[in-house]
Design a protein around this motif. Structure first.
Motif, PDB file in Angstrom:
ATOM      1  N   HIS A  42       6.115  -1.380 -14.643  1.00 30.71           N
ATOM      2  CA  HIS A  42       6.413  -0.295 -13.710  1.00 30.71           C
ATOM      3  C   HIS A  42       6.535   0.959 -14.555  1.00 30.71           C
ATOM      4  O   HIS A  42       7.439   1.091 -15.363  1.00 30.71           O
ATOM      5  CB  HIS A  42       7.721  -0.608 -12.975  1.00 30.71           C
ATOM      6  CG  HIS A  42       8.221   0.522 -12.130  1.00 30.71           C
ATOM      7  ND1 HIS A  42       9.420   0.453 -11.456  1.00 30.71           N
ATOM      8  CD2 HIS A  42       7.720   1.746 -11.833  1.00 30.71           C
ATOM      9  CE1 HIS A  42       9.631   1.571 -10.785  1.00 30.71           C
ATOM     10  NE2 HIS A  42       8.606   2.373 -11.010  1.00 30.71           N
ATOM     11  N   LYS A  43       5.604   1.886 -14.365  1.00 31.51           N
ATOM     12  CA  LYS A  43       5.544   3.070 -15.223  1.00 31.51           C
ATOM     13  C   LYS A  43       5.807   4.331 -14.412  1.00 31.51           C
ATOM     14  O   LYS A  43       5.249   4.506 -13.330  1.00 31.51           O
ATOM     15  CB  LYS A  43       4.184   3.164 -15.909  1.00 31.51           C
ATOM     16  CG  LYS A  43       4.108   4.269 -16.958  1.00 31.51           C
ATOM     17  CD  LYS A  43       2.898   4.104 -17.841  1.00 31.51           C
ATOM     18  CE  LYS A  43       2.907   5.104 -18.983  1.00 31.51           C
ATOM     19  NZ  LYS A  43       1.769   4.909 -19.892  1.00 31.51           N
ATOM     20  N   ILE A  44       6.624   5.198 -14.964  1.00 30.63           N
ATOM     21  CA  ILE A  44       6.926   6.483 -14.329  1.00 30.63           C
ATOM     22  C   ILE A  44       6.197   7.574 -15.095  1.00 30.63           C
ATOM     23  O   ILE A  44       6.349   7.711 -16.304  1.00 30.63           O
ATOM     24  CB  ILE A  44       8.436   6.762 -14.312  1.00 30.63           C
ATOM     25  CG1 ILE A  44       9.182   5.641 -13.588  1.00 30.63           C
ATOM     26  CG2 ILE A  44       8.723   8.095 -13.632  1.00 30.63           C
ATOM     27  CD1 ILE A  44      10.680   5.791 -13.626  1.00 30.63           C
ATOM     28  N   LYS A  45       5.398   8.335 -14.368  1.00 26.14           N
ATOM     29  CA  LYS A  45       4.648   9.420 -14.986  1.00 26.14           C
ATOM     30  C   LYS A  45       5.223  10.756 -14.517  1.00 26.14           C
ATOM     31  O   LYS A  45       5.631  10.903 -13.374  1.00 26.14           O
ATOM     32  CB  LYS A  45       3.161   9.329 -14.627  1.00 26.14           C
ATOM     33  CG  LYS A  45       2.494   8.071 -15.161  1.00 26.14           C
ATOM     34  CD  LYS A  45       1.013   8.044 -14.809  1.00 26.14           C
ATOM     35  CE  LYS A  45       0.351   6.787 -15.345  1.00 26.14           C
ATOM     36  NZ  LYS A  45      -1.094   6.744 -15.014  1.00 26.14           N
ATOM     37  N   ARG A  46       5.212  11.695 -15.422  1.00 25.19           N
ATOM     38  CA  ARG A  46       5.760  13.024 -15.122  1.00 25.19           C
ATOM     39  C   ARG A  46       4.647  14.057 -15.221  1.00 25.19           C
ATOM     40  O   ARG A  46       3.911  14.107 -16.196  1.00 25.19           O
ATOM     41  CB  ARG A  46       6.867  13.364 -16.115  1.00 25.19           C
ATOM     42  CG  ARG A  46       7.470  14.756 -15.933  1.00 25.19           C
ATOM     43  CD  ARG A  46       8.721  14.898 -16.779  1.00 25.19           C
ATOM     44  NE  ARG A  46       8.423  14.784 -18.184  1.00 25.19           N
ATOM     45  CZ  ARG A  46       8.467  15.805 -19.052  1.00 25.19           C
ATOM     46  NH1 ARG A  46       8.801  16.997 -18.627  1.00 25.19           N
ATOM     47  NH2 ARG A  46       8.216  15.625 -20.320  1.00 25.19           N
ATOM     48  N   VAL A 103       6.989  16.814 -11.027  1.00 16.54           N
ATOM     49  CA  VAL A 103       6.858  15.736 -10.050  1.00 16.54           C
ATOM     50  C   VAL A 103       6.779  14.412 -10.797  1.00 16.54           C
ATOM     51  O   VAL A 103       6.016  14.275 -11.761  1.00 16.54           O
ATOM     52  CB  VAL A 103       5.608  15.924  -9.164  1.00 16.54           C
ATOM     53  CG1 VAL A 103       5.396  14.707  -8.270  1.00 16.54           C
ATOM     54  CG2 VAL A 103       5.736  17.181  -8.316  1.00 16.54           C
ATOM     55  N   TYR A 104       7.588  13.443 -10.356  1.00 23.60           N
ATOM     56  CA  TYR A 104       7.575  12.115 -10.938  1.00 23.60           C
ATOM     57  C   TYR A 104       6.842  11.170  -9.983  1.00 23.60           C
ATOM     58  O   TYR A 104       7.088  11.191  -8.777  1.00 23.60           O
ATOM     59  CB  TYR A 104       8.996  11.600 -11.170  1.00 23.60           C
ATOM     60  CG  TYR A 104       9.783  12.416 -12.166  1.00 23.60           C
ATOM     61  CD1 TYR A 104       9.727  12.126 -13.523  1.00 23.60           C
ATOM     62  CD2 TYR A 104      10.573  13.489 -11.748  1.00 23.60           C
ATOM     63  CE1 TYR A 104      10.446  12.881 -14.436  1.00 23.60           C
ATOM     64  CE2 TYR A 104      11.287  14.248 -12.653  1.00 23.60           C
ATOM     65  CZ  TYR A 104      11.223  13.939 -14.009  1.00 23.60           C
ATOM     66  OH  TYR A 104      11.923  14.682 -14.903  1.00 23.60           O
ATOM     67  N   THR A 105       5.953  10.362 -10.533  1.00 22.04           N
ATOM     68  CA  THR A 105       5.227   9.383  -9.722  1.00 22.04           C
ATOM     69  C   THR A 105       5.395   7.999 -10.346  1.00 22.04           C
ATOM     70  O   THR A 105       5.478   7.856 -11.567  1.00 22.04           O
ATOM     71  CB  THR A 105       3.734   9.725  -9.623  1.00 22.04           C
ATOM     72  OG1 THR A 105       3.188   9.875 -10.939  1.00 22.04           O
ATOM     73  CG2 THR A 105       3.530  11.009  -8.829  1.00 22.04           C
ATOM     74  N   THR A 134       0.841  -1.192   0.000  1.00 25.28           N
ATOM     75  CA  THR A 134       0.000   0.000   0.000  1.00 25.28           C
ATOM     76  C   THR A 134       0.876   1.242   0.000  1.00 25.28           C
ATOM     77  O   THR A 134       2.054   1.194   0.368  1.00 25.28           O
ATOM     78  CB  THR A 134      -0.929   0.036   1.226  1.00 25.28           C
ATOM     79  OG1 THR A 134      -0.140   0.047   2.423  1.00 25.28           O
ATOM     80  CG2 THR A 134      -1.851  -1.160   1.237  1.00 25.28           C
ATOM     81  N   TYR A 135       0.284   2.354  -0.407  1.00 24.02           N
ATOM     82  CA  TYR A 135       1.070   3.581  -0.585  1.00 24.02           C
ATOM     83  C   TYR A 135       0.311   4.783  -0.052  1.00 24.02           C
ATOM     84  O   TYR A 135      -0.894   4.937  -0.311  1.00 24.02           O
ATOM     85  CB  TYR A 135       1.374   3.792  -2.071  1.00 24.02           C
ATOM     86  CG  TYR A 135       2.143   5.048  -2.371  1.00 24.02           C
ATOM     87  CD1 TYR A 135       3.490   5.145  -2.059  1.00 24.02           C
ATOM     88  CD2 TYR A 135       1.521   6.142  -2.965  1.00 24.02           C
ATOM     89  CE1 TYR A 135       4.207   6.306  -2.339  1.00 24.02           C
ATOM     90  CE2 TYR A 135       2.220   7.303  -3.245  1.00 24.02           C
ATOM     91  CZ  TYR A 135       3.562   7.384  -2.933  1.00 24.02           C
ATOM     92  OH  TYR A 135       4.266   8.533  -3.208  1.00 24.02           O
ATOM     93  N   LYS A 136       1.008   5.615   0.697  1.00 20.80           N
ATOM     94  CA  LYS A 136       0.480   6.896   1.145  1.00 20.80           C
ATOM     95  C   LYS A 136       1.188   8.006   0.386  1.00 20.80           C
ATOM     96  O   LYS A 136       2.414   8.019   0.313  1.00 20.80           O
ATOM     97  CB  LYS A 136       0.698   7.081   2.647  1.00 20.80           C
ATOM     98  CG  LYS A 136      -0.110   6.134   3.523  1.00 20.80           C
ATOM     99  CD  LYS A 136       0.131   6.441   4.988  1.00 20.80           C
ATOM    100  CE  LYS A 136      -0.703   5.530   5.888  1.00 20.80           C
ATOM    101  NZ  LYS A 136      -0.505   5.845   7.314  1.00 20.80           N
ATOM    102  N   LYS A 137       0.410   8.924  -0.169  1.00 26.30           N
ATOM    103  CA  LYS A 137       1.014   9.985  -0.963  1.00 26.30           C
ATOM    104  C   LYS A 137       1.784  10.980  -0.106  1.00 26.30           C
ATOM    105  O   LYS A 137       2.642  11.702  -0.596  1.00 26.30           O
ATOM    106  CB  LYS A 137      -0.067  10.701  -1.776  1.00 26.30           C
ATOM    107  CG  LYS A 137      -0.653   9.801  -2.860  1.00 26.30           C
ATOM    108  CD  LYS A 137      -1.687  10.509  -3.697  1.00 26.30           C
ATOM    109  CE  LYS A 137      -2.217   9.577  -4.786  1.00 26.30           C
ATOM    110  NZ  LYS A 137      -3.277  10.189  -5.603  1.00 26.30           N
ATOM    111  N   SER A 138       1.479  11.028   1.173  1.00 25.92           N
ATOM    112  CA  SER A 138       2.251  11.862   2.099  1.00 25.92           C
ATOM    113  C   SER A 138       2.211  11.214   3.469  1.00 25.92           C
ATOM    114  O   SER A 138       1.276  10.473   3.792  1.00 25.92           O
ATOM    115  CB  SER A 138       1.697  13.291   2.152  1.00 25.92           C
ATOM    116  OG  SER A 138       0.439  13.312   2.779  1.00 25.92           O
ATOM    117  N   ALA A 139       3.211  11.504   4.259  1.00 27.38           N
ATOM    118  CA  ALA A 139       3.306  10.888   5.581  1.00 27.38           C
ATOM    119  C   ALA A 139       2.151  11.296   6.490  1.00 27.38           C
ATOM    120  O   ALA A 139       1.819  10.593   7.434  1.00 27.38           O
ATOM    121  CB  ALA A 139       4.640  11.264   6.221  1.00 27.38           C
TER     122      ALA A 139
END
Length: 295
Positions: A225-229, A242-244, A183-188
């Motif tokens: 695995h894709k990197i979006k800019r 910002v890269y995600t 799981t992933y949190k976009k911010s702490a």
């Protein structure tokens, strides 16, 4: 909208000319003020253009590194990745069922506050305000706040997902409870997980704030695995990039052969770990994690 370098220079030149004409003939500032303001604007725009150009070149380099395999080949990256896998890696499923585990990820703790606050607003109308109209108004406001709080705690996405599972629910639940979770949190500061994936024995369950999908392993045709800019602008001036990192999964509809792509933002290391696990279990013989894309 993307513009060429020539178009950006032309727009910058036109913008400065318009600024000079406005200051001189409409605002009626002195020639010195007009020239100084135009020069300052030109410097700001030139710096913005330069940093955007550098960002574009960096993006091209990242794209090339991903395509030729250099992105994940440095000792520094592999050391950080190994540290993540060893110290964090896959997460435990903390609840006794798929529904309760997913619900915990979608419930918003602010719901408790909204219910209590709504009840307090309703009660205050009866205790402190004698006018009937005001009491009715505050009661409606309080009920509205409480209803929103209940919605925040209801995890409607999970309820809709469970209904869509239909007869396959027992099989999907078993796969989820045996699966490996990321799981992933976009911010702490986030109180809940924004995105996640559960790689199970028969299903891959992918979830985002918009909803939950159960993907049958036999129907998965590819993943990456894709990197979006994402480039950001303020008042038309480039302010940063910002890269995600995402995992994308292509699923073939067995009825009509149509391909649908599902995506979740997992962060750099989680996206790579998910791809490695998808490769390891070999959902289909032709699937590999060497397909990495950049956009």
């Amino acid at each position: 909208m993307n513009f060429t370098k020539g178009q950006k220079i032309a727009m910058m030149t036109v913008g400065i000319a318009i600024l000079f004409l406005y200051l001189k003939f409409i605002a009626e500032y002195s020639l010195t003020v007009c020239i100084v303001a135009s020069v300052i604007a030109e410097v700001i725009l030139a710096l913005s253009f330069y940093f955007e150009f550098k960002s574009d070149k960096k993006s091209e380099q990242i794209n090339n590194d991903i395509q030729n395999g250099d992105y994940h080949s440095s000792d520094e990256w592999n050391e950080k990745y190994a540290d993540f896998v060893n110290n964090k890696g896959f997460e435990p499923i903390k609840h006794c069922s798929m529904k309760s585990d997913l619900s915990a990820r979608y419930r918003r703790p602010v719901g408790f506050f909204m219910i209590i606050f709504g009840a307090a607003v309703t009660a205050s109308g009866f205790v402190f305000i004698p006018e009937v109209g005001a009491i009715i108004f505050l009661t409606l406001v309080g009920l509205g706040l409480a209803a929103y709080g209940i919605y925040c705690l209801s995890a409607m996405n999970v309820r809709r997902f469970i209904r869509r599972c239909g007869d396959a629910l027992p099989e999907i639940e078993r796969s989820y409870m045996e699966g490996k979770l990321l799981t992933y949190k976009k911010s702490a500061s986030d109180e809940y997980c924004n995105d996640g994936i559960n790689i199970g024995s028969d299903y891959v369950i992918i979830f985002t704030p918009k909803g939950i999908s159960a993907l049958k392993r036999a129907d998965i045709s590819n993943f990456r695995h894709k990197i979006k800019r994402t480039k950001y602008y303020g008042n038309g001036v480039y302010t940063g990039t910002v890269y995600t990192h995402h995992i994308e999964i292509d699923v073939i509809n067995p009825r009509n052969g149509a391909v649908k792509t599902f995506s979740a933002q997992l962060g750099e290391f989680r996206s790579e770990l998910a791809c490695e696990e998808m490769q390891k279990i070999k959902m289909n013989p032709h699937i590999g994690n060497d397909v990495k894309e950049y956009n």
